[in-house]
Design a protein around this motif. Structure first.
Motif, PDB file in Angstrom:
ATOM      1  N   PHE A   1      -4.187  39.375  55.592  1.00  0.00           N
ATOM      2  CA  PHE A   1      -3.841  38.744  54.325  1.00  0.00           C
ATOM      3  C   PHE A   1      -5.149  38.578  53.558  1.00  0.00           C
ATOM      4  N   VAL A   2      -5.309  39.288  52.471  1.00  0.00           N
ATOM      5  CA  VAL A   2      -6.506  39.352  51.643  1.00  0.00           C
ATOM      6  C   VAL A   2      -7.684  39.799  52.512  1.00  0.00           C
ATOM      7  N   ALA A   3      -8.515  38.865  52.988  1.00  0.00           N
ATOM      8  CA  ALA A   3      -9.740  39.246  53.704  1.00  0.00           C
ATOM      9  C   ALA A   3      -9.776  38.747  55.143  1.00  0.00           C
ATOM     10  N   ALA A   4      -8.675  38.225  55.645  1.00  0.00           N
ATOM     11  CA  ALA A   4      -8.643  37.701  57.018  1.00  0.00           C
ATOM     12  C   ALA A   4      -7.291  38.039  57.636  1.00  0.00           C
ATOM     13  N   ARG A   5      -7.080  37.615  58.858  1.00  0.00           N
ATOM     14  CA  ARG A   5      -5.818  37.876  59.546  1.00  0.00           C
ATOM     15  C   ARG A   5      -5.030  36.575  59.656  1.00  0.00           C
ATOM     16  N   VAL A   6      -3.722  36.699  59.440  1.00  0.00           N
ATOM     17  CA  VAL A   6      -2.796  35.598  59.676  1.00  0.00           C
ATOM     18  C   VAL A   6      -2.118  35.875  61.006  1.00  0.00           C
ATOM     19  N   ARG A   7      -2.037  34.868  61.845  1.00  0.00           N
ATOM     20  CA  ARG A   7      -1.434  35.012  63.166  1.00  0.00           C
ATOM     21  C   ARG A   7      -0.206  34.118  63.270  1.00  0.00           C
TER      22      ARG A   7
ATOM     23  N   LEU B   1      10.134  32.198  63.963  1.00  0.00           N
ATOM     24  CA  LEU B   1       8.814  32.550  63.460  1.00  0.00           C
ATOM     25  C   LEU B   1       8.001  31.300  63.154  1.00  0.00           C
ATOM     26  N   SER B   2       6.725  31.294  63.569  1.00  0.00           N
ATOM     27  CA  SER B   2       5.840  30.172  63.268  1.00  0.00           C
ATOM     28  C   SER B   2       4.415  30.678  63.081  1.00  0.00           C
ATOM     29  N   THR B   3       3.837  30.325  61.926  1.00  0.00           N
ATOM     30  CA  THR B   3       2.424  30.598  61.670  1.00  0.00           C
ATOM     31  C   THR B   3       1.635  29.299  61.584  1.00  0.00           C
ATOM     32  N   GLY B   4       2.327  28.176  61.727  1.00  0.00           N
ATOM     33  CA  GLY B   4       1.672  26.881  61.613  1.00  0.00           C
ATOM     34  C   GLY B   4       1.669  26.320  60.197  1.00  0.00           C
ATOM     35  N   VAL B   5       2.214  27.084  59.237  1.00  0.00           N
ATOM     36  CA  VAL B   5       2.280  26.625  57.848  1.00  0.00           C
ATOM     37  C   VAL B   5       3.737  26.751  57.413  1.00  0.00           C
TER      38      VAL B   5
ATOM     39  N   ALA C   1       5.536  26.277  54.641  1.00  0.00           N
ATOM     40  CA  ALA C   1       5.905  27.020  53.426  1.00  0.00           C
ATOM     41  C   ALA C   1       5.756  28.525  53.646  1.00  0.00           C
ATOM     42  N   ARG C   2       4.712  28.941  54.349  1.00  0.00           N
ATOM     43  CA  ARG C   2       4.539  30.366  54.632  1.00  0.00           C
ATOM     44  C   ARG C   2       5.646  30.857  55.555  1.00  0.00           C
ATOM     45  N   ASP C   3       5.988  30.073  56.571  1.00  0.00           N
ATOM     46  CA  ASP C   3       7.061  30.448  57.495  1.00  0.00           C
ATOM     47  C   ASP C   3       8.379  30.637  56.744  1.00  0.00           C
ATOM     48  N   ASP C   4       8.686  29.716  55.846  1.00  0.00           N
ATOM     49  CA  ASP C   4       9.915  29.831  55.052  1.00  0.00           C
ATOM     50  C   ASP C   4       9.894  31.098  54.200  1.00  0.00           C
ATOM     51  N   HIS C   5       8.743  31.410  53.612  1.00  0.00           N
ATOM     52  CA  HIS C   5       8.635  32.628  52.796  1.00  0.00           C
ATOM     53  C   HIS C   5       8.821  33.873  53.663  1.00  0.00           C
ATOM     54  N   LEU C   6       8.231  33.897  54.852  1.00  0.00           N
ATOM     55  CA  LEU C   6       8.382  35.049  55.744  1.00  0.00           C
ATOM     56  C   LEU C   6       9.827  35.217  56.217  1.00  0.00           C
ATOM     57  N   ARG C   7      10.579  34.114  56.317  1.00  0.00           N
ATOM     58  CA  ARG C   7      11.992  34.196  56.702  1.00  0.00           C
ATOM     59  C   ARG C   7      12.880  34.620  55.529  1.00  0.00           C
TER      60      ARG C   7
END
Length: 178
Positions: free
Chosen positions: A25-31, A61-65, A67-73
């Motif tokens: 994601f942009v310049a790093a990795r999201v796990r 699914l869980s990334t620890g955030v 709002a991001r998790d909801d968007h990914l779902r």
């Protein structure tokens, strides 16, 4: 070198199994992780005749955030309202030294594509209840766009924000059925 894995039918232990993923994601990795795994392994005496079926509950699914998790779902990505489960069904196993190459069909959002995973046997033994267990680590890469997982916002004329290649690692433990 031949790896000895006790033959039998094994049920995936969801408590001791997980699927981790990472994507740029942009310049790093999201796990993140998917915690809801189920399935079965059929280990044959001839390992080439073995098979694996896994179901992945995408709603876990869980990334620890949050709002991001909801968007990914959402429909932008996994669309879990319409496609809550992804599946993997093996199509072939080839022993390669101290590892295996596991070919199979991965289905996400109703799209099925072939994938190949590198698998390593991590051990076996009886647990504290007398149940016999086997363990494996599997890893590979998938193109999320090949499955219709396309959500990706970019600045005008800029690079895509989310990389297409997703790295996956599965830590699997399964219990031999009686």
């Amino acid at each position: 070198m031949s790896i000895e894995i006790p033959a039998g039918r094994y049920a995936l232990d969801p408590v001791h199994s997980s699927l981790q993923f990472s994507a740029r994601f942009v310049a790093a990795r999201v796990r993140g992780t998917f915690g809801g795994l189920s399935g079965a392994l059929e280990i044959a005496d001839d390992l080439a005749k073995s098979s694996v079926q896994v179901q992945i509950d995408l709603t876990t699914l869980s990334t620890g955030v949050g709002a991001r998790d909801d968007h990914l779902r959402s429909a932008d990505y996994f669309d879990t309202a319409n496609h809550p489960v992804a599946t993997f069904a093996s199509t072939g196993v080839v022993e390669d030294g101290d590892r295996f190459l596991l070919a199979g069909d991965l289905t996400i959002r109703g799209a099925t594509r072939p994938v190949e995973l590198e698998v390593r046997f991590t051990g076996d033994g009886e647990d504290h209840t007398g149940a016999f267990r086997v363990g494996f680590t599997a890893s590979g890469r998938v193109s999320r766009s090949a499955f219709g997982v396309n959500g990706n916002v970019s600045a005008t004329g800029g690079p895509l924000l989310v990389g297409d290649t997703t790295e996956i690692t599965l830590e699997l433990q399964a219990v031999r059925e009686s």
